[in-house]
Structure formats: C-alpha cells, structure tokens
Scaffold this motif. Structure first.
Motif, mmCIF file in Angstrom:
data_model
loop_
_atom_site.group_PDB
_atom_site.id
_atom_site.type_symbol
_atom_site.label_atom_id
_atom_site.label_comp_id
_atom_site.label_asym_id
_atom_site.label_seq_id
_atom_site.Cartn_x
_atom_site.Cartn_y
_atom_site.Cartn_z
ATOM 1 N N UNK A 1 32.502 46.746 69.632
ATOM 2 C CA UNK A 1 33.385 45.757 69.006
ATOM 3 C C UNK A 1 34.718 45.669 69.746
ATOM 4 N N UNK B 1 34.136 43.586 72.667
ATOM 5 C CA UNK B 1 33.923 42.194 72.244
ATOM 6 C C UNK B 1 35.264 41.526 71.919
ATOM 7 N N UNK B 2 36.129 42.283 71.235
ATOM 8 C CA UNK B 2 37.434 41.713 70.828
ATOM 9 C C UNK B 2 38.395 41.568 72.000
ATOM 10 N N UNK C 1 37.705 41.573 75.702
ATOM 11 C CA UNK C 1 36.865 41.667 76.895
ATOM 12 C C UNK C 1 37.702 41.835 78.168
ATOM 13 N N UNK D 1 37.670 38.986 82.485
ATOM 14 C CA UNK D 1 37.028 37.700 82.215
ATOM 15 C C UNK D 1 37.436 36.692 83.285
ATOM 16 N N UNK E 1 33.557 38.513 84.988
ATOM 17 C CA UNK E 1 32.371 37.971 84.295
ATOM 18 C C UNK E 1 32.720 36.763 83.442
ATOM 19 N N UNK E 2 31.675 35.956 83.206
ATOM 20 C CA UNK E 2 31.710 34.929 82.152
ATOM 21 C C UNK E 2 30.350 34.987 81.465
ATOM 22 N N UNK E 3 30.357 34.964 80.141
ATOM 23 C CA UNK E 3 29.100 35.133 79.407
ATOM 24 C C UNK E 3 29.005 34.189 78.224
ATOM 25 N N UNK E 4 27.828 33.589 78.089
ATOM 26 C CA UNK E 4 27.441 32.846 76.887
ATOM 27 C C UNK E 4 26.438 33.738 76.185
ATOM 28 N N UNK E 5 26.732 34.145 74.960
ATOM 29 C CA UNK E 5 25.757 34.985 74.278
ATOM 30 C C UNK E 5 26.337 35.678 73.074
ATOM 31 N N UNK E 6 25.528 36.578 72.510
ATOM 32 C CA UNK E 6 25.910 37.258 71.277
ATOM 33 C C UNK E 6 26.950 38.347 71.566
ATOM 34 N N UNK E 7 27.353 39.057 70.546
ATOM 35 C CA UNK E 7 28.358 40.104 70.684
ATOM 36 C C UNK E 7 27.963 41.150 71.711
ATOM 37 N N UNK E 8 26.695 41.537 71.703
ATOM 38 C CA UNK E 8 26.224 42.556 72.645
ATOM 39 C C UNK E 8 26.282 42.044 74.074
ATOM 40 N N UNK F 1 28.366 39.906 75.333
ATOM 41 C CA UNK F 1 29.763 39.883 75.775
ATOM 42 C C UNK F 1 30.269 41.309 76.027
#
Lengths: 147, 390
Positions: free
Chosen positions: A9, A12-13, A15, A18, A55-62, A64
């Motif tokens: 978390x 995630x909060x 990152x 980026x 990085x750049x990510x499209x996706x769920x919490x995991x 990211x």
C-alpha cells in the motif's frame, strides 16, 4: 478480499520513479490493457549499470506497487544483476502479495527484463545471458507463465 | 476517518428498527415453529406475520406463495433447478440474458452439463433485453425464462411487464431475480405475470443469511434441499426465526418508506452522475441515464483500471466497487459490460457507486470532489495516456 501488505500500500500510495526517460537506452512493455495490466519500464544504462529506471503502469494496486518496487530494486544494479531479479523477489520485497495477484499482476520483473533485452538488441549484442537464464528457467517470469 | 459508504449493492447495514424487532427471537422467543407448545406457536405466528409483510411488498395474492431460504443465491438455485427438474416432461430449454448475476449464470451452467439447452439473449448498449428477440427464442421445449428485474451492476431496469406478458402468452414459467430491485422499485408479481421471484433480506436492510422465493400458486417445483419438510416441503431445515422476523420488519419499513426514499435517492443519483461526468474528462456512464435503479451509478474512466481506483478512493475514505477484473474471483472484465458492447480495455476502468438509506447529500458532494483527484493520480501513472495530456 485479502488485504494488501503495508509495504504494498505504501508503494501504491507513493509510487517511486514514475514517468519516462528522455532518450531511454531500453524500453520494456508487457501485459495488455484487455487483461487489466500493462506495464512499461524505461532504463538508462551507463557502463553496464542501470543509472535510471522509470515506470508507467495501467493496472490494479498490485501492478502499480510491483512496478514501483522493481525500479527501486533495479536502480544502481548491473544488467547482469538486474536480470537475476525474479517475480518472487519483487513480491518478497513488498512483504507478499495476495495469492490471486501473484500471477496476473506481478509482471514488473518481466517488464524490466524486456527493457534490458531491448537494450541488448539496440546494441546488437547477443542476449546469451538472457537466453541462457530463460532456458534454465531462472528468469522467473518466463517460467511462471508456462506453469 | 469517516467512511462515505457507496457500496450498498455489496452489503447493507441492518436498520436499527429491524434489529430491535429481531432481538427477542434469539433467546426468550426461541421456539421451533413446528412445536405444538405455546413458545412454538408464537414462533409460528411470528414467521407467518413476516410472510404476510413480505407478500404485501411484492403484491403476492397469498402469503403462502412465499417460502424462506438462506438468501437470494439459494432462492435462485431453487427456482431454476427446482423448476427444471420438475418440468423434464415438457422440455429442457431455458431462456435467459447475457447479463444475469453469477448465481443464475452458474446454476444454468450446471444445468447445461445435465443436457439442458440455454439461450443467452444479447442486450443493447444500455443493457436492455429485446422482448421481440425473447419471444422469438421460445420453442416448444422452453420451460423457463429467467431475467433480472434490474441489473445490480449497471442499474438497467428491464421491461419486466412486457416479458411477463410474453411468458404468460407462451405458457412458459417466468423467474425474476429481484435482488437489485427489491425495496427500491415497486414490484407487483400479479401485474407483471411473474411466476417465481428471488430476493434477499439484506437488500431491504434486513439481516444477512435469509432470503425468499415467491412461487405463484400452481407453479410446481422440486425441492433441492430435503429433510423435515418445512416450508411446504420445498425448503427443509429449521427456520431461521430471528432472520425471518427481521426480514418481515425490513419489508414492512421498505413498503412504507419506498416512495419517499426512491425519489430522495433518485435525486442524489442524478446529482452524482452529473457531478462526475462534469468534473472529469474521458468518462462515460454505464447503463441508461433514467431507466436505472435509483441508487446506482456506474462509470467507466478511460486509461485507468478499476481496482486501483477503488483502492485510491478507499484512501480518501470512500467505499466503492468496481465491476472490473481484479476484485472478482474470475479476473475477467465484467460480463455485463462486455455484453453491452464496451471494449474489454475500457470495461476494466469501471467504478460502481451504490447508495442507500443512510446516504446524504454531503456524501455525494464529497465523492464528486474526490473521484477526479483519484482518477488524476492514476492517469499520471498510466502508459495508455498520450504524453502531456493528463
């Protein structure tokens, strides 16, 4: 559902690393938005060392959190060392992932390896190291997708 | 932190008036309704009183057309499998839609392994089943039509009356999953020619673990749970007395307050939809703007994934849901959104907000203010967004 770890978390909060790199030396893109996860890792390489990883990510919490974590794990490492980072290492560094996320969203190691592969190819180098490890099943991502 | 709860479709709190009504039935009034002694008689009366209240909520002709179950999943399973096993003489064909709840889908999938043929009707961009296509799908072998009153995910309210009339004209049993609609819309099983109706107590702010199946007089089904023959032999097992009492009280309150509550929620819903669409770019409403449940708003945001949005909103103190992959056990994008023709990548970016009895105007305003921040945070991370165009 089973909770994400505190560490997960936290990444995630907040990152890390980026974005994109101007004139990157390698780019790796894995996953597919149709499946819910797409990761992009860009690297800067100097004297065989990863001096920058973004990085750049499209996706769920995991998705990211693992992307953020891999940039921290890889930065400052040699290419050879970076190729040894596995999906399991990323999950461990995040104090574990919910079981359902282990396969679907834990693609960050694959994205990093793909970026290094791209770097090698741009320099006309043979990817003996990468291919050798893949054959031996040491590149976790390649191995996991088969099982 | 105060939680703004926008996930009533997943679970609702039990109304304090319901809890109060239930309490005596845990200890002092604990009797088995099958017992002939005084305390048993009282339990029997309490259950029949609940049955009357619930029958009244759906305008059933007789209270004994209702039987109690452990919840909507059991009701749906009993309706579908019970009817299918009973009507083997007539045929093995069932008509449903592509956007039914997983309980219906999996009960039908099971029947398809037992030789039943299932027709899954397509829906349009809003999630409506075409009654003409439904009529055309019926064959001499068709024993059952199973359609939801309203879709719990995108909120679309079907034209149940028209489908009911077709079913009646064609002599086919009509099962309606009313889980999402119960207590929010005025359901009339007589007017809409509904033969079987499944719903649960928690959707009415009653306790979990209790549901009901309306079975129109003359509609015959086989039980799927065998035992002591409770509930007219259709659902054996000692009755969940406090649960049933709470269910009855919840139905009574819902009926009394529905009109005022539905218009209050509709106003909040429209404010929420308008606010989100106005304050964010690249966002669309899933489902129909007006023919939708009064408590349901469902959006899709381009370039981001739903679970991460729910997680981010949770940090802002907002409890929401996504109809996308990651929170479900299947990891597939929502079958409802796909059936409505929404591309899989876009379907991943869905956010489901469902309101209820305790949702206030300031909750809606807080959500309208914070959703754009969460969306913006995730879009800054997204490789799908064109550079410098966040």
């Amino acid at each position: 559902m089973k909770m994400y770890s505190r560490k997960c978390m936290e990444h995630f909060r907040n990152p890390r690393n980026v974005g994109t790199i101007e004139n990157p030396d390698g780019v790796g893109r894995v996953g597919n938005p149709v499946c819910g996860d797409l990761m992009e890792i860009q690297i800067k390489v100097e004297n065989g060392i990863l001096t920058d990883v973004k990085f750049r990510t499209f996706g769920c919490g995991a998705a990211i959190a693992t992307s953020s974590m891999i940039t921290e794990l890889a930065k400052g490492k040699t290419l050879e060392e970076a190729l040894k980072i596995t999906r399991g290492d990323v999950a461990d560094a995040l104090e574990g992932l919910p079981p359902i996320k282990m396969h679907c969203s834990n693609l960050a190691a694959d994205a990093l390896h793909a970026a290094i592969k791209d770097y090698y190819e741009r320099h006309g180098k043979k990817l003996e190291e990468y291919e050798e490890r893949k054959k031996e099943g040491l590149i976790d991502g390649e191995k996991s997708t088969k099982t | 932190m105060n939680i703004v709860y926008m996930d009533y479709a997943s679970s609702s709190p039990v109304d304090p008036r319901v809890i109060e009504a239930m309490l005596p039935y845990f200890s002092e009034k604990h009797g088995n309704p099958s017992s002939v002694h005084q305390i048993g008689r009282e339990s029997f009366e309490a259950i029949e009183d609940s049955r009357r209240k619930i029958a009244s909520l759906i305008n059933a002709e007789r209270p004994d057309e209702l039987i109690f179950t452990s919840g909507a999943t059991e009701s749906i399973n009993l309706a579908i499998k019970g009817l299918a096993f009973r009507r083997l003489d007539k045929g093995k064909h069932i008509v449903t839609s592509k956007i039914e709840h997983i309980s219906t889908m999996n009960a039908l999938k099971f029947l398809s392994t037992k030789g039943f043929k299932i027709t899954y009707l397509p829906v349009d961009e809003f999630g409506f089943v075409d009654p003409v296509a439904l009529n055309d799908a019926i064959t001499r072998e068709t024993i059952l039509i199973s359609i939801s009153y309203a879709n719990g995910e995108v909120g679309t309210i079907q034209n149940v009356g028209e489908i009911g009339k077709i079913a009646r004209d064609q002599g086919v049993t009509f099962h309606v999953d009313a889980v999402a609609a119960i207590g929010k819309l005025s359901i009339d099983v007589r007017k809409d020619c509904i033969d079987l109706l499944s719903f649960s107590s928690n959707d009415l702010y009653g306790p979990k673990g209790v549901g009901a199946l309306f079975i129109r007089k003359g509609t015959k089904i086989e039980p799927i749970i065998h035992g002591g023959g409770q509930e007219r032999g259709l659902r054996s097992g000692s009755e969940n007395l406090p649960g049933i009492v709470g269910f009855g009280k919840a139905a009574e309150i819902a009926k009394k307050e529905m009109e005022v509550e539905t218009s209050r929620l509709t106003e909040l819903r429209d404010k929420l939809i308008k606010g989100i669409l106005k304050k964010t770019e690249n966002v669309w409403l899933n489902g129909h703007p007006t023919k939708r449940l009064p408590n349901n708003a469902n959006f899709r945001f381009k370039f981001i994934e739903g679970e991460s949005l729910v997680l981010r909103l949770s940090d802002f103190g907002i409890a929401s849901a996504t109809s996308s992959a990651c929170t479900s056990k299947t990891l597939e994008p929502s079958h409802v959104l796909l059936a409505m023709g929404i591309p899989a990548a876009d379907a991943q970016g869905s956010l489901l907000l469902t309101m209820g009895r305790w949702t206030q105007n300031e909750d809606v305003e807080y959500v309208i203010d914070n959703v754009p921040l969460a969306v913006d945070f995730l879009r800054k991370l997204s490789p799908l967004i064109p550079q410098g165009d966040v």
